[in-house]
Design a protein around this motif. Structure first.
Motif, PDB file in Angstrom:
ATOM      1  N   PHE A  18       0.833  -1.210   0.000  1.00 13.65           N
ATOM      2  CA  PHE A  18       0.000   0.000   0.000  1.00 13.65           C
ATOM      3  C   PHE A  18       0.869   1.262   0.000  1.00 13.65           C
ATOM      4  CE2 PHE A  18      -2.150   3.317   2.506  1.00 13.65           C
ATOM      5  CZ  PHE A  18      -3.294   3.504   1.754  1.00 13.65           C
ATOM      6  N   THR A  19       1.898   1.284   0.835  1.00 16.86           N
ATOM      7  CA  THR A  19       2.746   2.476   0.947  1.00 16.86           C
ATOM      8  C   THR A  19       3.520   2.745  -0.342  1.00 16.86           C
ATOM      9  OG1 THR A  19       4.537   1.138   1.909  1.00 16.86           O
ATOM     10  CG2 THR A  19       3.021   2.218   3.446  1.00 16.86           C
ATOM     11  N   GLN A  20       3.775   1.696  -1.122  1.00 14.18           N
ATOM     12  CA  GLN A  20       4.514   1.887  -2.373  1.00 14.18           C
ATOM     13  C   GLN A  20       3.614   2.393  -3.499  1.00 14.18           C
ATOM     14  OE1 GLN A  20       7.838   1.614  -2.408  1.00 14.18           O
ATOM     15  NE2 GLN A  20       7.662   1.083  -0.223  1.00 14.18           N
ATOM     16  N   THR A  21       2.376   1.912  -3.544  1.00 12.91           N
ATOM     17  CA  THR A  21       1.477   2.274  -4.659  1.00 12.91           C
ATOM     18  C   THR A  21       0.700   3.567  -4.408  1.00 12.91           C
ATOM     19  OG1 THR A  21      -0.278   0.862  -3.738  1.00 12.91           O
ATOM     20  CG2 THR A  21       1.198  -0.136  -5.351  1.00 12.91           C
ATOM     21  N   VAL A  22       0.510   3.913  -3.125  1.00 14.38           N
ATOM     22  CA  VAL A  22      -0.363   5.046  -2.816  1.00 14.38           C
ATOM     23  C   VAL A  22       0.287   6.390  -3.153  1.00 14.38           C
ATOM     24  CG1 VAL A  22       0.332   5.502  -0.419  1.00 14.38           C
ATOM     25  CG2 VAL A  22      -2.063   5.825  -1.108  1.00 14.38           C
ATOM     26  N   ALA A 126     -12.654   8.530 -13.309  1.00 14.46           N
ATOM     27  CA  ALA A 126     -11.311   8.020 -13.621  1.00 14.46           C
ATOM     28  C   ALA A 126     -10.479   7.883 -12.350  1.00 14.46           C
ATOM     29  CB  ALA A 126     -10.626   8.933 -14.623  1.00 14.46           C
ATOM     30  N   LEU A 127     -10.577   8.904 -11.467  1.00 12.19           N
ATOM     31  CA  LEU A 127      -9.837   8.833 -10.199  1.00 12.19           C
ATOM     32  C   LEU A 127     -10.296   7.637  -9.350  1.00 12.19           C
ATOM     33  CD1 LEU A 127      -9.765  12.620  -9.164  1.00 12.19           C
ATOM     34  CD2 LEU A 127      -7.805  11.199  -9.834  1.00 12.19           C
ATOM     35  N   THR A 128     -11.624   7.470  -9.326  1.00 12.70           N
ATOM     36  CA  THR A 128     -12.179   6.414  -8.466  1.00 12.70           C
ATOM     37  C   THR A 128     -11.813   5.026  -8.967  1.00 12.70           C
ATOM     38  OG1 THR A 128     -14.042   7.896  -8.008  1.00 12.70           O
ATOM     39  CG2 THR A 128     -14.280   5.570  -7.386  1.00 12.70           C
ATOM     40  N   THR A 129     -11.974   4.810 -10.278  1.00 11.62           N
ATOM     41  CA  THR A 129     -11.625   3.493 -10.827  1.00 11.62           C
ATOM     42  C   THR A 129     -10.118   3.251 -10.775  1.00 11.62           C
ATOM     43  OG1 THR A 129     -11.588   4.465 -13.048  1.00 11.62           O
ATOM     44  CG2 THR A 129     -13.629   3.388 -12.331  1.00 11.62           C
ATOM     45  N   GLY A 130      -9.331   4.317 -10.941  1.00 13.32           N
ATOM     46  CA  GLY A 130      -7.875   4.175 -10.878  1.00 13.32           C
ATOM     47  C   GLY A 130      -7.368   3.876  -9.481  1.00 13.32           C
ATOM     48  N   SER A 131      -8.187   4.218  -8.480  1.00 11.79           N
ATOM     49  CA  SER A 131      -7.754   3.972  -7.098  1.00 11.79           C
ATOM     50  C   SER A 131      -7.619   2.475  -6.801  1.00 11.79           C
ATOM     51  CB  SER A 131      -8.743   4.603  -6.113  1.00 11.79           C
ATOM     52  OG  SER A 131     -10.019   3.979  -6.208  1.00 11.79           O
ATOM     53  N   LEU A 132      -8.150   1.612  -7.715  1.00 16.60           N
ATOM     54  CA  LEU A 132      -8.016   0.167  -7.519  1.00 16.60           C
ATOM     55  C   LEU A 132      -6.541  -0.242  -7.503  1.00 16.60           C
ATOM     56  CD1 LEU A 132      -9.274  -2.681  -7.341  1.00 16.60           C
ATOM     57  CD2 LEU A 132      -9.353  -2.720  -9.828  1.00 16.60           C
ATOM     58  N   SER A 133      -5.746   0.430  -8.358  1.00 23.06           N
ATOM     59  CA  SER A 133      -4.323   0.080  -8.427  1.00 23.06           C
ATOM     60  C   SER A 133      -3.503   0.752  -7.332  1.00 23.06           C
ATOM     61  CB  SER A 133      -3.764   0.467  -9.793  1.00 23.06           C
ATOM     62  OG  SER A 133      -3.891   1.857 -10.003  1.00 23.06           O
ATOM     63  N   THR A 134      -3.988   1.870  -6.787  1.00 23.34           N
ATOM     64  CA  THR A 134      -3.204   2.577  -5.768  1.00 23.34           C
ATOM     65  C   THR A 134      -3.631   2.248  -4.344  1.00 23.34           C
ATOM     66  OG1 THR A 134      -4.699   4.474  -5.934  1.00 23.34           O
ATOM     67  CG2 THR A 134      -2.729   4.489  -7.330  1.00 23.34           C
ATOM     68  N   LEU A 135      -4.944   2.002  -4.137  1.00 23.67           N
ATOM     69  CA  LEU A 135      -5.451   1.717  -2.790  1.00 23.67           C
ATOM     70  C   LEU A 135      -5.903   0.257  -2.620  1.00 23.67           C
ATOM     71  CD1 LEU A 135      -7.765   4.861  -2.324  1.00 23.67           C
ATOM     72  CD2 LEU A 135      -5.387   4.597  -1.584  1.00 23.67           C
ATOM     73  N   THR A 140     -10.168  -1.570   2.892  1.00 22.64           N
ATOM     74  CA  THR A 140     -10.905  -0.536   3.644  1.00 22.64           C
ATOM     75  C   THR A 140     -10.654   0.839   3.041  1.00 22.64           C
ATOM     76  OG1 THR A 140     -10.736  -1.851   5.662  1.00 22.64           O
ATOM     77  CG2 THR A 140     -11.274   0.476   5.928  1.00 22.64           C
ATOM     78  N   ALA A 141      -9.381   1.165   2.761  1.00 19.61           N
ATOM     79  CA  ALA A 141      -9.045   2.468   2.162  1.00 19.61           C
ATOM     80  C   ALA A 141      -9.722   2.616   0.801  1.00 19.61           C
ATOM     81  CB  ALA A 141      -7.529   2.587   2.025  1.00 19.61           C
ATOM     82  N   TYR A 142      -9.722   1.536   0.029  1.00 20.09           N
ATOM     83  CA  TYR A 142     -10.312   1.575  -1.309  1.00 20.09           C
ATOM     84  C   TYR A 142     -11.814   1.860  -1.240  1.00 20.09           C
ATOM     85  CZ  TYR A 142     -11.928  -0.148  -5.853  1.00 20.09           C
ATOM     86  OH  TYR A 142     -12.529  -0.272  -7.079  1.00 20.09           O
ATOM     87  N   ILE A 143     -12.516   1.159  -0.358  1.00 22.33           N
ATOM     88  CA  ILE A 143     -13.972   1.323  -0.246  1.00 22.33           C
ATOM     89  C   ILE A 143     -14.320   2.697   0.307  1.00 22.33           C
ATOM     90  CG2 ILE A 143     -16.002   0.530   1.030  1.00 22.33           C
ATOM     91  CD1 ILE A 143     -15.318  -1.192  -1.379  1.00 22.33           C
ATOM     92  N   LEU A 144     -13.554   3.198   1.288  1.00 22.04           N
ATOM     93  CA  LEU A 144     -13.824   4.505   1.881  1.00 22.04           C
ATOM     94  C   LEU A 144     -13.598   5.631   0.871  1.00 22.04           C
ATOM     95  CD1 LEU A 144     -12.368   4.117   5.492  1.00 22.04           C
ATOM     96  CD2 LEU A 144     -14.779   4.254   4.803  1.00 22.04           C
ATOM     97  N   TYR A 145     -12.845   5.366  -0.171  1.00 17.12           N
ATOM     98  CA  TYR A 145     -12.657   6.363  -1.229  1.00 17.12           C
ATOM     99  C   TYR A 145     -13.667   6.150  -2.357  1.00 17.12           C
ATOM    100  CZ  TYR A 145     -10.320   9.313  -4.671  1.00 17.12           C
ATOM    101  OH  TYR A 145     -10.038  10.286  -5.587  1.00 17.12           O
ATOM    102  N   LEU A 146     -13.925   4.865  -2.702  1.00 15.41           N
ATOM    103  CA  LEU A 146     -14.777   4.540  -3.850  1.00 15.41           C
ATOM    104  C   LEU A 146     -16.241   4.914  -3.605  1.00 15.41           C
ATOM    105  CD1 LEU A 146     -14.810   2.638  -6.618  1.00 15.41           C
ATOM    106  CD2 LEU A 146     -15.955   1.063  -5.054  1.00 15.41           C
TER     107      LEU A 146
END
Length: 584
Positions: A18-22, A126-135, A140-146
């Motif tokens: 997570f720390t590397q991709t975020v 685009a930001l939300t769908t792209g967050s799959l690769s970063t979060l 939990t982080a992914y869902i709280l953003y998505l």
């Protein structure tokens, strides 16, 4: 439920991912995308509001970067405090999504042109769908953003109204469900992969055997046991060494270590596997033996070798001691073999003597049986002679009477002669095995002893279903059968059993030809049954029993015929079971 979801503890390996991709996601979502949106809305919304919204994003960017840096440090130390900082990151992820919800709603309320609203909606999507690769590594982080991002966007589009906006909202609603599922699958796949990698690494690092991965002469990785085996301080020091220097110049068989190792490597690469023993030297130049297993593996497009090194120095020491004592053991074996042969020779002589004694004892019984069997024909012959004599004295001996009586005498004498032949054949010494079967053996024996059994009112029941032939010493097996039958007869007569019978049953199975001889004499007591096959043990000592009959019977069946002779009690009496193997 929500608190449990937020408080979920994640593996340190997932947090490291997570720390590397975020990092990239933070820059895009809190700097690049906000700048693009501000440029789109510039001139339509108050500059103060836009700049304030942008600076808040920049503030979130700085806070998320600082928290991420702290997370990296704590994760490296595997400090549990990392979970606290991860929750702080959840909050900032959620607030970033809320900020995008604010700007889309503000744009709708301010009557910004539809094209601009759609463009902002596409950026948020685009930001939300792209967050799959970063979060995605922290679900939990992914869902709280998505979820907040999509919900704010969908609600704003529906509020705005219009066919294209309703369609956009419907598509976003479907995408929210799809990407939620994709996010969970992405997380589980990553979690399982990390779990598998951790398990493999644990096995690799904690294996008792040395494990190394190498290509040609270059060491790529090794475990702790390998480093310890060669007396190095660290993996880095071990890997920096030349593996060709880990062996003496020559192996004990005189072959060059370098040439022979290259040969083993070529064989392993060609065949996919190679196992051999090898003499190594450690960092202190001390020799030790290893058992090596090389396995070919394919990794990142390269053919590598995975090797397992097991220290067998102790085993080699034991082999040396064993080889050193081998001559002594062989010498002792020769002496022991000579003594065993002497004992066997002596035992064979004793067995031969016992067999002779047993035959003599049975000969007496057979003579008694033959005497019973001869009594009737001898009486008939005597009667025929008296008839001829009387009629001759009375001058009434006609030709017809003379022929009839003489024929009867001839028949009787042939019967006596046949009895003598059976008796002689029975005691003839077998020199070689011959083809025979249970039906022939039983009929041959009963041609001699049947009349004795009938005189004692003993019924003979024959169920001879096995007609198969086998190779055996016929006369010896006859001796066994007659011994078992006469023993049964003695018991039935001594106990005065009513409706006495002796039953002979033959059959076969997949392995053996079987003959069972049973009676209704009441069986054998448990304390006696374990001794009946011992030499010189008899329950008929008062009646001149030798105690050799059953002993010799078991010897004949088990040693001469490679079969087995056993006994067990039945409901009415005892059963002796003779089993002869198919392959004689």
């Amino acid at each position: 439920m929500l608190l449990k979801f937020i408080n979920k503890k994640y593996r340190f390996e997932l947090m490291e991912s997570f720390t590397q991709t975020v990092k990239l996601g933070i820059v895009i979502s809190n700097l690049i995308a906000p700048v693009i949106i501000v440029s789109i809305l510039y001139g339509y919304i108050s500059h103060t509001i836009l700049l304030s919204w942008l600076f808040i994003h920049i503030g979130f960017l700085l806070m998320r970067m600082m928290i991420n840096y702290k997370l990296i440090t704590l994760v490296e130390k595997k400090d549990e405090a990392a979970h606290h900082y991860l929750k702080m990151m959840f909050s900032l992820d959620f607030l970033s999504a809320v900020l995008y919800g604010f700007i889309i709603w503000f744009s709708v309320l301010e009557n910004i042109p539809d094209t601009h609203i759609l463009l902002i909606g596409i950026i948020i999507t685009a930001l939300t769908t792209g967050s799959l690769s970063t979060l995605g590594s922290i679900f939990t982080a992914y869902i709280l953003y998505l979820i907040p991002s999509f919900l704010f966007l969908i609600s704003a589009l529906i509020y705005h109204g219009g066919d294209i906006f309703y369609l956009f909202a419907l598509v976003m609603f479907g995408m929210m469900g799809v990407f939620s599922i994709l996010g969970y699958k992405h997380y589980t796949i990553l979690r399982n992969a990390i779990s598998l990698d951790t398990t493999f690494k644990s096995i690799y690092d904690n294996s008792a055997d040395g494990v190394v991965v190498f290509r040609e002469n270059n060491l790529i990785s090794s475990n702790k046991a390998m480093v310890k085996l060669f007396k190095y301080e660290s993996e880095a020091e071990f890997l920096s060494g030349d593996f060709r220097n880990f062996s003496p110049i020559y192996q004990p068989n005189g072959e060059s270590s370098i040439s022979n190792m290259h040969l083993m490597v070529r064989y392993a690469l060609r065949d996919g596997y190679r196992s051999f023993e090898w003499l190594h030297i450690d960092k202190d130049d001390k020799e030790f033996w290893c058992e090596i297993v090389l396995t070919k593996i394919h990794l990142e497009g390269l053919d590598l070798l995975h090797g397992v090194w097991r220290d067998i120095s102790h085993r080699k020491e034991l082999e040396f001691i064993r080889n050193k004592d081998k001559q002594k053991i062989e010498s002792l074996n020769e002496i022991l073999e000579e003594r065993v042969n002497e004992v066997l020779k002596s035992n064979r002589a004793k067995d031969k003597q016992m067999l002779h004694q047993s035959r003599l004892a049975q000969m007496g019984e057979m003579i008694s049986m033959i005497a019973h069997q001869w009594r009737q024909p001898l009486t008939a012959i005597a009667s025929a002679g008296a008839i001829i004599n009387l009629k001759a004295q009375l001058n009434k001996l006609d030709k017809e009477t003379a022929l009839e009586v003489s024929q009867n005498i001839t028949n009787y004498t042939q019967h006596l002669s046949a009895t003598i032949d059976d008796f002689r054949d029975y005691f003839k010494q077998d020199k070689e095995k011959e083809a025979t079967n249970f039906t022939y053996l039983v009929n041959s024996v009963f041609s001699i002893i049947r009349s004795t059994l009938e005189n004692n009112n003993i019924k003979v029941i024959e169920e001879l279903k096995c007609k198969d032939s086998f190779m055996a010493y016929s006369n010896e097996l006859k001796q066994v059968i007659i011994n078992l039958v006469t023993n049964a007869q003695d018991v039935l007569v001594d106990k005065k059993i009513q409706s006495a019978y002796i039953k002979l049953k033959s059959y076969s199975n997949d392995q053996n030809y079987i003959l069972e001889i049973s009676d209704n004499g009441g069986g054998i007591s448990e304390d006696v049954r374990d001794k009946i096959f011992n030499p010189y043990f008899s329950t008929k000592l008062k009646k001149d029993g030798t105690g050799l009959g059953l002993y010799m019977s078991k010897t004949i069946v088990e040693e001469h015929c490679r079969g087995s002779l056993s006994c067990y009690n039945t409901q009415d009496g005892v059963c002796f079971k003779m089993e002869l193997p198919h392959a004689q």
